[in-house]
Design a protein around this motif. Structure first.
Motif, PDB file in Angstrom:
ATOM      1  N   GLY A 195      91.181  54.067  16.655  1.00 44.83           N
ATOM      2  CA  GLY A 195      90.280  55.233  16.667  1.00 44.83           C
ATOM      3  C   GLY A 195      90.016  55.731  15.249  1.00 44.83           C
ATOM      4  N   LYS A 243      94.666  63.861  28.948  1.00 48.26           N
ATOM      5  CA  LYS A 243      95.432  64.040  27.703  1.00 48.26           C
ATOM      6  C   LYS A 243      96.900  64.369  28.045  1.00 48.26           C
ATOM      7  CE  LYS A 243      92.714  63.663  23.991  1.00 48.26           C
ATOM      8  NZ  LYS A 243      93.046  62.724  22.894  1.00 48.26           N
ATOM      9  N   LEU A 277      95.075  53.282  27.844  1.00 47.56           N
ATOM     10  CA  LEU A 277      95.153  52.750  26.477  1.00 47.56           C
ATOM     11  C   LEU A 277      96.452  53.180  25.791  1.00 47.56           C
ATOM     12  CD1 LEU A 277      93.917  51.153  24.161  1.00 47.56           C
ATOM     13  CD2 LEU A 277      92.771  53.240  23.427  1.00 47.56           C
ATOM     14  N   ALA A 326      87.925  54.904  13.077  1.00 50.13           N
ATOM     15  CA  ALA A 326      86.537  54.952  12.595  1.00 50.13           C
ATOM     16  C   ALA A 326      85.833  56.239  12.997  1.00 50.13           C
ATOM     17  CB  ALA A 326      85.765  53.750  13.142  1.00 50.13           C
ATOM     18  N   GLY A 327      86.475  57.043  13.828  1.00 49.18           N
ATOM     19  CA  GLY A 327      85.833  58.279  14.300  1.00 49.18           C
ATOM     20  C   GLY A 327      85.912  59.401  13.275  1.00 49.18           C
ATOM     21  N   SER A 353      87.628  48.628  15.588  1.00 50.03           N
ATOM     22  CA  SER A 353      86.527  49.419  16.123  1.00 50.03           C
ATOM     23  C   SER A 353      85.722  48.525  17.054  1.00 50.03           C
ATOM     24  CB  SER A 353      85.634  49.929  14.977  1.00 50.03           C
ATOM     25  OG  SER A 353      84.503  50.584  15.519  1.00 50.03           O
ATOM     26  N   GLY A 375      89.893  58.996  21.589  1.00 52.25           N
ATOM     27  CA  GLY A 375      89.640  60.059  22.554  1.00 52.25           C
ATOM     28  C   GLY A 375      88.168  60.163  22.879  1.00 52.25           C
ATOM     29  N   ILE A 376      87.880  60.645  24.077  1.00 54.85           N
ATOM     30  CA  ILE A 376      86.495  60.943  24.469  1.00 54.85           C
ATOM     31  C   ILE A 376      86.459  62.371  25.000  1.00 54.85           C
ATOM     32  CG2 ILE A 376      85.778  58.558  24.953  1.00 54.85           C
ATOM     33  CD1 ILE A 376      86.273  59.150  27.954  1.00 54.85           C
ATOM     34  N   ARG A 409      82.617  48.633  17.309  1.00 51.55           N
ATOM     35  CA  ARG A 409      81.432  48.239  16.533  1.00 51.55           C
ATOM     36  C   ARG A 409      81.720  48.428  15.056  1.00 51.55           C
ATOM     37  NH1 ARG A 409      76.310  51.310  18.473  1.00 51.55           N
ATOM     38  NH2 ARG A 409      75.795  50.818  16.323  1.00 51.55           N
ATOM     39  N   ALA A 424      90.493  55.600  28.488  1.00 53.88           N
ATOM     40  CA  ALA A 424      90.564  55.874  27.036  1.00 53.88           C
ATOM     41  C   ALA A 424      91.844  56.617  26.653  1.00 53.88           C
ATOM     42  CB  ALA A 424      89.348  56.684  26.598  1.00 53.88           C
ATOM     43  N   SER A 471      93.475  72.474  18.182  1.00 58.26           N
ATOM     44  CA  SER A 471      92.347  73.170  18.792  1.00 58.26           C
ATOM     45  C   SER A 471      91.095  72.447  18.300  1.00 58.26           C
ATOM     46  CB  SER A 471      92.352  74.643  18.359  1.00 58.26           C
ATOM     47  OG  SER A 471      91.289  75.341  18.986  1.00 58.26           O
ATOM     48  N   VAL A 472      89.935  73.024  18.461  1.00 57.85           N
ATOM     49  CA  VAL A 472      88.720  72.333  18.016  1.00 57.85           C
ATOM     50  C   VAL A 472      88.795  72.103  16.504  1.00 57.85           C
ATOM     51  CG1 VAL A 472      87.402  74.475  17.744  1.00 57.85           C
ATOM     52  CG2 VAL A 472      86.211  72.343  18.171  1.00 57.85           C
ATOM     53  N   ILE A 473      88.330  70.916  16.077  1.00 59.53           N
ATOM     54  CA  ILE A 473      88.476  70.517  14.667  1.00 59.53           C
ATOM     55  C   ILE A 473      87.121  70.637  13.967  1.00 59.53           C
ATOM     56  CG2 ILE A 473      89.128  68.621  13.124  1.00 59.53           C
ATOM     57  CD1 ILE A 473      90.835  67.517  15.504  1.00 59.53           C
ATOM     58  N   VAL A 499      87.770  62.272  13.033  1.00 61.94           N
ATOM     59  CA  VAL A 499      89.095  62.647  12.532  1.00 61.94           C
ATOM     60  C   VAL A 499      89.790  61.435  11.921  1.00 61.94           C
ATOM     61  CG1 VAL A 499      91.312  63.698  13.105  1.00 61.94           C
ATOM     62  CG2 VAL A 499      89.272  64.402  14.347  1.00 61.94           C
ATOM     63  N   HIS A 521      91.598  47.300  24.429  1.00 60.52           N
ATOM     64  CA  HIS A 521      92.040  47.343  25.831  1.00 60.52           C
ATOM     65  C   HIS A 521      92.572  45.985  26.290  1.00 60.52           C
ATOM     66  CE1 HIS A 521      90.344  51.343  26.268  1.00 60.52           C
ATOM     67  NE2 HIS A 521      89.336  50.895  25.555  1.00 60.52           N
ATOM     68  N   TYR A 537      89.498  66.053  31.074  1.00 58.25           N
ATOM     69  CA  TYR A 537      89.921  65.834  29.682  1.00 58.25           C
ATOM     70  C   TYR A 537      91.380  66.269  29.499  1.00 58.25           C
ATOM     71  CZ  TYR A 537      90.058  66.450  24.576  1.00 58.25           C
ATOM     72  OH  TYR A 537      90.395  66.392  23.239  1.00 58.25           O
TER      73      TYR A 537
HETATM   74  N1  LIG Z   1      87.077  66.734  17.345  1.00 61.34           N
HETATM   75  C1  LIG Z   1      87.781  67.722  17.877  1.00 61.34           C
HETATM   76  O1  LIG Z   1      87.393  68.896  17.807  1.00 61.34           O
HETATM   77  C2  LIG Z   1      89.080  67.433  18.569  1.00 61.34           C
HETATM   78  C3  LIG Z   1      89.884  68.497  19.016  1.00 61.34           C
HETATM   79  C4  LIG Z   1      91.100  68.214  19.635  1.00 61.34           C
HETATM   80  C5  LIG Z   1      91.504  66.896  19.808  1.00 61.34           C
HETATM   81  N2  LIG Z   1      90.691  65.893  19.373  1.00 61.34           N
HETATM   82  C6  LIG Z   1      91.126  64.507  19.583  1.00 61.34           C
HETATM   83  O2  LIG Z   1      91.063  63.820  18.341  1.00 61.34           O
HETATM   84  C7  LIG Z   1      90.724  62.459  18.578  1.00 61.34           C
HETATM   85  C8  LIG Z   1      89.587  62.046  17.677  1.00 61.34           C
HETATM   86  O3  LIG Z   1      88.464  62.843  17.957  1.00 61.34           O
HETATM   87  P1  LIG Z   1      87.116  62.658  17.125  1.00 61.34           P
HETATM   88  O4  LIG Z   1      86.437  63.957  17.128  1.00 61.34           O
HETATM   89  O5  LIG Z   1      87.426  61.977  15.830  1.00 61.34           O
HETATM   90  O6  LIG Z   1      86.319  61.657  18.063  1.00 61.34           O
HETATM   91  P2  LIG Z   1      85.260  60.524  17.680  1.00 61.34           P
HETATM   92  O7  LIG Z   1      84.617  60.793  16.376  1.00 61.34           O
HETATM   93  O8  LIG Z   1      84.399  60.349  18.862  1.00 61.34           O
HETATM   94  O9  LIG Z   1      86.167  59.242  17.494  1.00 61.34           O
HETATM   95  C9  LIG Z   1      86.832  58.698  18.589  1.00 61.34           C
HETATM   96  C10 LIG Z   1      87.391  57.341  18.262  1.00 61.34           C
HETATM   97  O10 LIG Z   1      87.957  56.854  19.471  1.00 61.34           O
HETATM   98  C11 LIG Z   1      87.496  55.550  19.717  1.00 61.34           C
HETATM   99  N3  LIG Z   1      87.197  55.404  21.149  1.00 61.34           N
HETATM  100  C12 LIG Z   1      86.518  56.271  21.951  1.00 61.34           C
HETATM  101  N4  LIG Z   1      86.484  55.797  23.210  1.00 61.34           N
HETATM  102  C13 LIG Z   1      87.133  54.615  23.199  1.00 61.34           C
HETATM  103  C14 LIG Z   1      87.422  53.658  24.188  1.00 61.34           C
HETATM  104  N5  LIG Z   1      87.010  53.796  25.454  1.00 61.34           N
HETATM  105  N6  LIG Z   1      88.110  52.570  23.819  1.00 61.34           N
HETATM  106  C15 LIG Z   1      88.515  52.390  22.544  1.00 61.34           C
HETATM  107  N7  LIG Z   1      88.263  53.262  21.562  1.00 61.34           N
HETATM  108  C16 LIG Z   1      87.585  54.355  21.879  1.00 61.34           C
HETATM  109  C17 LIG Z   1      86.231  55.350  18.916  1.00 61.34           C
HETATM  110  O11 LIG Z   1      86.323  54.025  18.461  1.00 61.34           O
HETATM  111  P3  LIG Z   1      85.076  53.074  18.044  1.00 61.34           P
HETATM  112  O12 LIG Z   1      85.167  52.972  16.572  1.00 61.34           O
HETATM  113  O13 LIG Z   1      85.374  51.814  18.736  1.00 61.34           O
HETATM  114  O14 LIG Z   1      83.817  53.747  18.516  1.00 61.34           O
HETATM  115  C18 LIG Z   1      86.351  56.358  17.788  1.00 61.34           C
HETATM  116  O15 LIG Z   1      86.820  55.745  16.628  1.00 61.34           O
HETATM  117  C19 LIG Z   1      90.471  62.329  20.066  1.00 61.34           C
HETATM  118  O16 LIG Z   1      91.632  61.862  20.690  1.00 61.34           O
HETATM  119  C20 LIG Z   1      90.184  63.751  20.503  1.00 61.34           C
HETATM  120  O17 LIG Z   1      90.506  63.973  21.854  1.00 61.34           O
HETATM  121  C21 LIG Z   1      89.507  66.118  18.760  1.00 61.34           C
END
Ligand SMILES: NC(=O)c1ccc[n+]([C@@H]2O[C@H](COP(=O)([O-])OP(=O)(O)OC[C@H]3O[C@@H](n4cnc5c(N)ncnc54)[C@H](OP(=O)(O)O)[C@@H]3O)[C@@H](O)[C@H]2O)c1
Length: 316
Positions: free
Chosen positions: A10, A129, A93, A12-13, A34, A77-78, A36, A89, A149-151, A15, A57, A125
């Motif tokens: 994860g 989690k 996973l 590449a996302g 990743s 995470g999604i 992609r 996810a 919390s929200v980031i 965070v 997976h 969600y």
């Molecule tokens: N952003 C927030 O405000 C927030 C708050 C609390 C907790 N979180 C947690 O922090 C984590 C990261 O969040 P983010 O905002 O960085 O999300 P993001 O930008 O959407 O990144 C999510 C990452 O998860 C991977 N991913 C998503 N679905 C997947 C699947 N079905 N199988 C494999 N890989 C998958 C994606 O990989 P690919 O490179 O393959 O696309 C991507 O790199 C998550 O667990 C989220 O629940 C986020």
């Protein structure tokens, strides 16, 4: 660093990239799978980071990725989807990754959860989690769990989303307007992860990650709109209308702004269990206030913002 070779699933996302940057800055060699590879091109330039296109997976693929690592960080995470997608996810996973770590005798595991994670929580969600956390807590690895919390950060899809909406809508009708959040800066989150990696005191512990201040959703939307230069009235929708709006948004192409499941998550405040929030000393971070940092990127003054804008316009 004692843990020099780190797999960031994860990574590449939004965070993940900050965690990867922080690791690389401390001299680690980082591997990021990743689905992609082109979506991870911002990481490809980093000197000690390898990005591979892979499906995590698949157990055989995971075994190859985990082999030779000193630690694994799972940030996958999604926020939107059906029950089965949350299950895949977050829960399935996580179990696969934990099993792969055990097979490869990789001891150290950092897990991204979320504030409000609860197997009996009100949203898919939060429940998924929560179940993922249970799997981590039951494992024999040296785990640490993070519950933000929200980031917020230059590429976030929360404040930026409301800022973009304010640019096109004369009023901002939102559900869950009085739900409370305690936004945490993405760089604090990344530092908390990386600081804990070599710190045995963090093993077997779960950490809430928050900012210094509690806001209602209404206040956050208002702030994002104003910081982007669009003062707009925020209209709190009653629950029934908010649900209808959320269901309609799901019919539109792309990621919904707010899904019915997000509304369910907001039935519980997303704030630290103890106020005022002070980060645990062993995390080595301070809680950065939101307004000064977020104002910069919402106003388009942050160097990263322009790229976020280009990506959003290109639908990526
Ligand atoms: N952003 C927030 O405000 C927030 C708050 C609390 C907790 N979180 C947690 O922090 C984590 C990261 O969040 P983010 O905002 O960085 O999300 P993001 O930008 O959407 O990144 C999510 C990452 O998860 C991977 N991913 C998503 N679905 C997947 C699947 N079905 N199988 C494999 N890989 C998958 C994606 O990989 P690919 O490179 O393959 O696309 C991507 O790199 C998550 O667990 C989220 O629940 C986020």
């Amino acid at each position: 660093m004692q843990h020099r070779n780190v797999l960031v699933i994860g990574g590449a996302g939004f965070v993940g990239r900050y965690i990867v940057n922080e690791l690389v800055g401390r001299g680690c060699r980082v591997l990021v799978p990743s689905r992609r590879r082109d979506r991870a091109r911002h990481l490809i330039m980093l000197p000690t980071c390898d990005v591979v296109e892979a499906s995590v997976h698949d157990d055989a693929t995971l075994d190859r990725l985990v082999a030779g690592q000193d630690a694994v960080i799972n940030v996958v995470g999604i926020l939107h989807g059906a029950e089965a997608q949350f299950e895949q996810a977050h829960v399935a996973l996580t179990r696969r990754v934990l099993a792969a770590c055990a097979r490869a005798r990789v001891r150290r595991y950092l897990h991204m959860s979320a504030l409000g994670a609860d197997a009996n929580g009100p949203s898919m969600y939060q429940r998924s989690k929560g179940r993922a956390e249970q799997a981590v807590r039951e494992s024999t690895l040296a785990w640490t769990i993070f519950q933000p919390s929200v980031i917020f950060g230059a590429e976030d899809s929360f404040l930026n989303m409301f800022a973009r909406l304010a640019a096109i809508a004369p009023v901002l009708p939102i559900g869950g307007a009085e739900a409370r959040f305690q936004p945490v800066w993405v760089e604090d989150v990344a530092r908390a992860f990386v600081n804990s990696l070599d710190n045995e005191a963090t093993v077997g512990r779960a950490y809430e990650l928050c900012g210094p201040k509690v806001y209602t959703l209404r206040e956050l939307v208002q702030f994002a709109a104003e910081a982007a230069g669009h003062r707009r009235p925020v209209i709190a929708l009653p629950d029934g209308i908010a649900r209808l709006q959320a269901r309609l948004m799901q019919l539109a192409p792309g990621e919904p702004l707010l899904s019915p499941d997000n509304l369910d998550s907001m039935k519980r405040d997303n704030i630290a269990s103890r106020q005022p929030y002070v980060p645990a000393p062993e995390l080595g971070i301070t809680a950065t206030p939101m307004e000064p940092e977020a104002s910069l990127y919402l106003a388009g003054l942050h160097p990263r913002t322009r790229f976020g804008g280009f990506r959003a316009r290109a639908g990526r």
